[in-house]
Design a protein around this motif. Structure first.
Motif, mmCIF file in Angstrom:
data_model
loop_
_atom_site.group_PDB
_atom_site.id
_atom_site.type_symbol
_atom_site.label_atom_id
_atom_site.label_comp_id
_atom_site.label_asym_id
_atom_site.label_seq_id
_atom_site.Cartn_x
_atom_site.Cartn_y
_atom_site.Cartn_z
ATOM 1 N N PRO A 293 66.573 21.515 51.486
ATOM 2 C CA PRO A 293 67.572 22.259 52.260
ATOM 3 C C PRO A 293 68.065 21.408 53.421
ATOM 4 N N LYS A 294 69.257 21.696 53.865
ATOM 5 C CA LYS A 294 69.831 20.899 54.952
ATOM 6 C C LYS A 294 69.368 21.410 56.302
ATOM 7 N N LEU A 295 69.423 20.496 57.278
ATOM 8 C CA LEU A 295 68.994 20.809 58.638
ATOM 9 C C LEU A 295 70.054 20.344 59.617
ATOM 10 N N VAL A 296 70.429 21.232 60.517
ATOM 11 C CA VAL A 296 71.379 20.899 61.576
ATOM 12 C C VAL A 296 70.653 20.953 62.912
ATOM 13 N N LEU A 297 70.729 19.859 63.662
ATOM 14 C CA LEU A 297 70.177 19.829 65.008
ATOM 15 C C LEU A 297 71.283 20.233 65.972
ATOM 16 N N ALA A 298 71.063 21.320 66.694
ATOM 17 C CA ALA A 298 72.081 21.852 67.599
ATOM 18 C C ALA A 298 72.055 21.094 68.924
ATOM 19 N N SER A 299 72.307 19.798 68.820
ATOM 20 C CA SER A 299 72.236 18.935 69.999
ATOM 21 C C SER A 299 72.823 17.576 69.653
ATOM 22 N N ALA A 300 73.321 16.899 70.679
ATOM 23 C CA ALA A 300 73.756 15.514 70.515
ATOM 24 C C ALA A 300 72.794 14.571 71.224
ATOM 25 N N SER A 301 71.649 15.101 71.646
ATOM 26 C CA SER A 301 70.680 14.326 72.416
ATOM 27 C C SER A 301 70.006 13.250 71.565
ATOM 28 N N PRO A 302 70.134 11.987 71.948
ATOM 29 C CA PRO A 302 69.441 10.929 71.205
ATOM 30 C C PRO A 302 67.927 11.054 71.312
ATOM 31 N N ARG A 303 67.435 11.676 72.377
ATOM 32 C CA ARG A 303 65.991 11.853 72.541
ATOM 33 C C ARG A 303 65.458 12.854 71.515
ATOM 34 N N ARG A 304 66.167 13.964 71.333
ATOM 35 C CA ARG A 304 65.713 14.967 70.365
ATOM 36 C C ARG A 304 65.796 14.421 68.942
ATOM 37 N N LEU A 305 66.856 13.676 68.660
ATOM 38 C CA LEU A 305 66.981 13.078 67.333
ATOM 39 C C LEU A 305 65.848 12.095 67.081
ATOM 40 N N ALA A 306 65.549 11.259 68.062
ATOM 41 C CA ALA A 306 64.487 10.262 67.900
ATOM 42 C C ALA A 306 63.131 10.925 67.694
ATOM 43 N N LEU A 307 62.883 12.035 68.358
ATOM 44 C CA LEU A 307 61.612 12.731 68.192
ATOM 45 C C LEU A 307 61.482 13.285 66.772
ATOM 46 N N LEU A 308 62.536 13.866 66.237
ATOM 47 C CA LEU A 308 62.494 14.358 64.858
ATOM 48 C C LEU A 308 62.282 13.210 63.880
ATOM 49 N N GLN A 309 62.991 12.121 64.106
ATOM 50 C CA GLN A 309 62.842 10.962 63.223
ATOM 51 C C GLN A 309 61.430 10.392 63.290
ATOM 52 N N GLN A 310 60.785 10.533 64.440
ATOM 53 C CA GLN A 310 59.415 10.053 64.610
ATOM 54 C C GLN A 310 58.471 10.713 63.617
ATOM 55 N N VAL A 311 58.752 11.982 63.288
ATOM 56 C CA VAL A 311 57.886 12.702 62.338
ATOM 57 C C VAL A 311 58.553 12.823 60.971
ATOM 58 N N GLY A 312 59.494 11.924 60.687
ATOM 59 C CA GLY A 312 60.064 11.836 59.356
ATOM 60 C C GLY A 312 61.134 12.845 59.025
ATOM 61 N N ILE A 313 61.675 13.524 60.024
ATOM 62 C CA ILE A 313 62.719 14.521 59.773
ATOM 63 C C ILE A 313 64.075 13.938 60.170
ATOM 64 N N GLU A 314 64.989 13.906 59.227
ATOM 65 C CA GLU A 314 66.328 13.355 59.467
ATOM 66 C C GLU A 314 67.349 14.481 59.320
ATOM 67 N N PRO A 315 67.889 14.979 60.434
ATOM 68 C CA PRO A 315 68.890 16.056 60.331
ATOM 69 C C PRO A 315 70.107 15.600 59.532
ATOM 70 N N ASP A 316 70.730 16.546 58.864
ATOM 71 C CA ASP A 316 71.936 16.243 58.096
ATOM 72 C C ASP A 316 73.172 16.210 58.982
#
Length: 209
Positions: A7-30
């Motif tokens: 399923p797709k995931l949308v991160l309701a943010s443009a924050s590079p910090r929040r994106l990097a934290l998700l990527q740290q645990v293998g989650i890549e928002p669509d």
């Protein structure tokens, strides 16, 4: 679940910090879809309640936005908000040197709290939320330390006028709670909310094995 579909995931943010934290645990928002919401505290609103309300408002605003986008209409929406407070006083997301300097002087040598909330809306419209409280204490900051930090520009746009994952990490004498929450997204809570609602957060771990 097939490794070729999720399923797709949308991160309701443009924050590079929040994106990097998700990527740290293998989650890549669509998709990254920032929410435009009024972050002004309501009269008498506690910092904890402010973080929870803003996380919910961001998630709901983005959920409405993506309903009109066919490729994202059935996506999970993940939103978060972070509030830095001294007592019941909410510190701003510093946009000027004066705001940042005021925050740093207030935080110098004393304890403060960081309240974070993460809010998930599932493809079926179900809402889930978790709140996190983290306590920090900063060292006594000299005028030279404050001026040097202000000169770095790292404070810009940061709640409380500092970024714990950057230079300001040298100011923290004590942290009790969630480090990732202070950075901008409580990972433990975010991952468990998503996993609990069926999002395959560990799929990339299996693929990497």
């Amino acid at each position: 679940m097939s490794a070729s579909w999720r399923p797709k995931l949308v991160l309701a943010s443009a924050s590079p910090r929040r994106l990097a934290l998700l990527q740290q645990v293998g989650i890549e928002p669509d998709a990254l879809v920032p929410a435009d919401v009024d972050e002004t505290p309501l009269r008498g609103e506690k910092p904890r309640d402010l973080a929870r309300r803003l996380a919910r408002d961001k998630a709901e605003a983005v959920h409405k936005m993506i309903e009109r986008r066919e490729e994202l209409a059935s996506a999970f929406v993940l939103a978060a908000d972070t509030v830095v407070a001294v007592g019941r006083r909410v510190l701003p997301k510093a946009e000027t040197v004066e705001e940042a300097a005021q925050c740093l002087r207030l935080l110098s040598g004393r304890g403060h709290r960081v309240y974070s909330a993460v809010h998930v809306i599932t493809p079926r419209g179900k809402h889930r939320q978790r709140g996190v409280e983290t306590r920090l204490r900063f060292k006594n900051l000299s005028q030279d330390e404050i001026e040097s930090y202000l000169a770095s520009g790292e404070w810009r746009g940061k709640a409380g006028g500092y970024a714990i994952q950057g230079l300001a990490g040298a100011f923290a004498v004590k942290l009790v709670g969630s480090y990732t929450s202070v950075v901008g997204l409580p990972l433990y809570e975010a991952v468990n909310l998503l996993a609990g609602e069926g999002y395959p957060v560990r799929l990339t771990w299996l693929n990497a094995a």
